[in-house]
Enzyme design. Structure first.
Site, PDB file in Angstrom:
ATOM      1  N   SER A 103       0.821  -1.203   0.000  1.00 24.52           N
ATOM      2  CA  SER A 103       0.000   0.000   0.000  1.00 24.52           C
ATOM      3  C   SER A 103       0.865   1.267   0.000  1.00 24.52           C
ATOM      4  CB  SER A 103      -0.953  -0.043   1.199  1.00 24.52           C
ATOM      5  OG  SER A 103      -2.039   0.831   1.025  1.00 24.52           O
ATOM      6  N   ASP A 142      -8.119  -6.135  -5.819  1.00 22.37           N
ATOM      7  CA  ASP A 142      -7.900  -4.853  -5.155  1.00 22.37           C
ATOM      8  C   ASP A 142      -8.504  -3.731  -5.989  1.00 22.37           C
ATOM      9  OD1 ASP A 142      -7.022  -3.000  -3.318  1.00 22.37           O
ATOM     10  OD2 ASP A 142      -4.950  -2.988  -4.032  1.00 22.37           O
ATOM     11  N   HIS A 144      -6.312  -6.478  -1.668  1.00 22.44           N
ATOM     12  CA  HIS A 144      -5.210  -5.591  -1.305  1.00 22.44           C
ATOM     13  C   HIS A 144      -4.149  -6.311  -0.475  1.00 22.44           C
ATOM     14  CE1 HIS A 144      -3.554  -1.572  -0.894  1.00 22.44           C
ATOM     15  NE2 HIS A 144      -3.498  -1.678   0.421  1.00 22.44           N
TER      16      HIS A 144
END
Length: 460
Positions: free
Chosen positions: A163, A376, A435
């Site tokens: 991230s 994601d 994610h």
């Protein structure tokens, strides 16, 4: 839990203290684990935790690697979620994780930037205000740990990010490379690994609308609204209006949430859960607050789904038995999985891209691995592919022309992903993962780790 307590009682701790001009390192050792604080600036302290692998294999041509894990947010705790939620030796139930990345490498977790998780500042003015300040702190930590440990210096370090952590990993790779060249940092840089990372916010916000339209989560009206705000973000970035671009990012997330009936930004096959605080903030138009809440609450809900209990279990674990085990966490430091203060201080940095620095890494010959979870949305594969195509790297055309190789895991012959590589750039498409790839596809993720670290296999 009783066995874990017994382990704590019988453990032996050794403390060593290193002093420098402005840096001190408090280190505890317990068998194959070490942890401590590095004072990276006066009154600013980064907490780290190192696990040495019980699966270590000594090989003359393939030294055993170390992975430095950098969580996202910014302000999300790697000590908590990355360690107990994703890749560490124990899960949130404090039970052994079958697919811990310790099977392929030693693991170094850091709560970064200062103010995240167990890391803390003694003065609120000392929070990092830019990514560069956070990188300087991380470089100081690496220098303190590696320069004082000949054993660590023997292993190649792989900086692995998830991230927003990618926006730290890329410049940290450059900073480490330069420090190594200058002789001020004694480590071997194995490579930089970018997992669902926020490298080009512009490309991601432009990916959301078309992707969700193709998935039937948005209609034409929703797509038009999303693209309109994304275009505004592009204009703000071009004008250097970074605070405004972050405001618009929050507005875009909430517009998409409303138009899609609350699609989950971390797995678009799911709906996100909104509580009363989030709904009230949305009604008041507090877009940035909602976006920060969304990430924090997703971490909490992801943890609770693993634990099968309430949302605050990760915070309870880190403020309870783990804090007692570590012994050196100040009483006035309360662990939270996501620091709002850290996010707020980096607010103007949030939408800045890092594509040019990826180019620098590749030009220097540093190995760069990118992996992306198919499901994601926040760092969608569509957006990742878009920023990769903007690279000026000399090998890009050859990379794009390569055929992909299908990936499987173990004896399972269902396609789990795809892989492409050219020179020092590798890309993994991970199917069935959102994610958080290590939790969604743990088997394939572990095999990927073995590939990019060149981890020596156990002798038969």
């Amino acid at each position: 839990m009783e066995k874990f307590h017994a382990f704590l009682v019988t453990s032996v701790f050794v403390v060593t203290l290193f002093q420098g001009a402005t840096v001190s390192c408090l280190r505890y050792r317990e068998g194959s684990e070490e942890w401590g604080y590095v004072q990276v600036r006066p009154k600013a302290h980064l907490f780290w935790w190192l696990y040495r692998s019980p699966h270590r294999v000594e090989h003359p041509s393939k030294p055993w690697p170390i992975i430095l894990w950098l969580q996202g947010g910014p302000g999300s705790s790697g000590i908590g979620f990355g360690n107990f939620g994703e890749i560490g030796p124990l899960d949130i139930n404090l039970k052994p994780r079958n697919f811990t990345w310790l099977r392929k490498a030693d693991l170094l977790f850091v709560d970064n930037p200062v103010g995240t998780g167990y890391s803390y500042v003694e003065d609120p003015n000392l929070y990092a205000k830019t990514d560069e300040e956070a990188i300087t702190d991380l470089t100081t930590l690496l220098t303190e740990l590696f320069n004082n440990d000949a054993t660590l210096q023997k292993s190649p370090l792989f900086i692995v990010a998830e991230s927003y952590g990618g926006k730290f990993a890329v410049p940290l790779g450059l900073s480490a490379f330069k420090a190594i060249q200058q002789g001020t940092l004694k480590l071997k840089l194995g490579g930089v690994v970018l997992g669902n990372t926020w490298i080009s916010p512009e490309d991601f916000v432009f990916s959301w609308g078309p992707l969700l339209k193709d998935l039937s989560r948005l209609d034409d009206n929703g797509l038009q609204k999303a693209n309109s705000i994304a275009e505004r973000i592009k204009q703000q970035l071009e004008a250097g209006q970074f605070d405004g671009a972050t405001d618009s990012w929050g507005e875009l997330e909430n517009e998409i949430s409303a138009s899609s009936n609350s699609v989950d930004f971390y797995n678009f096959l799911q709906d996100s859960k909104s509580d009363s605080d989030t709904l009230n903030a949305m009604e008041l138009g507090l877009y940035r607050e909602v976006s920060m809440m969304r990430y924090s609450k997703y971490l909490a809900s992801k943890s609770s789904s693993l634990l099968g209990s309430e949302e605050n279990q990760l915070d309870s674990l880190l403020n309870g038995v783990i804090k007692k085990k570590l012994k050196i966490i100040p009483e006035n430091v309360t662990y939270v999985a996501q620091s709002i203060d850290v996010f707020e201080n980096l607010y103007a940095e949030f939408m800045k891209p890092r594509i040019s620095q990826v180019d620098e890494l590749l030009a220097l010959g540093v190995h760069v691995t990118v992996y992306s979870g198919q499901l994601d949305l926040i760092c969608a594969t569509k957006g990742t592919e878009a920023w990769l195509k903007k690279l000026k790297w000399a090998g890009l055309e050859s990379f794009m022309g390569k055929e992909r190789t299908p990936l499987y895991c173990g004896s399972d012959k269902w396609t789990k992903g795809f892989f492409k590589s050219h020179n020092n750039l590798q890309f993994y498409w991970i199917l069935g993962a959102g994610h958080f790839v290590p939790t969604d596809q743990p088997c394939l993720a572990l095999e990927m780790v073995g590939e990019f670290t060149h981890s020596p296999a156990p002798s038969s």
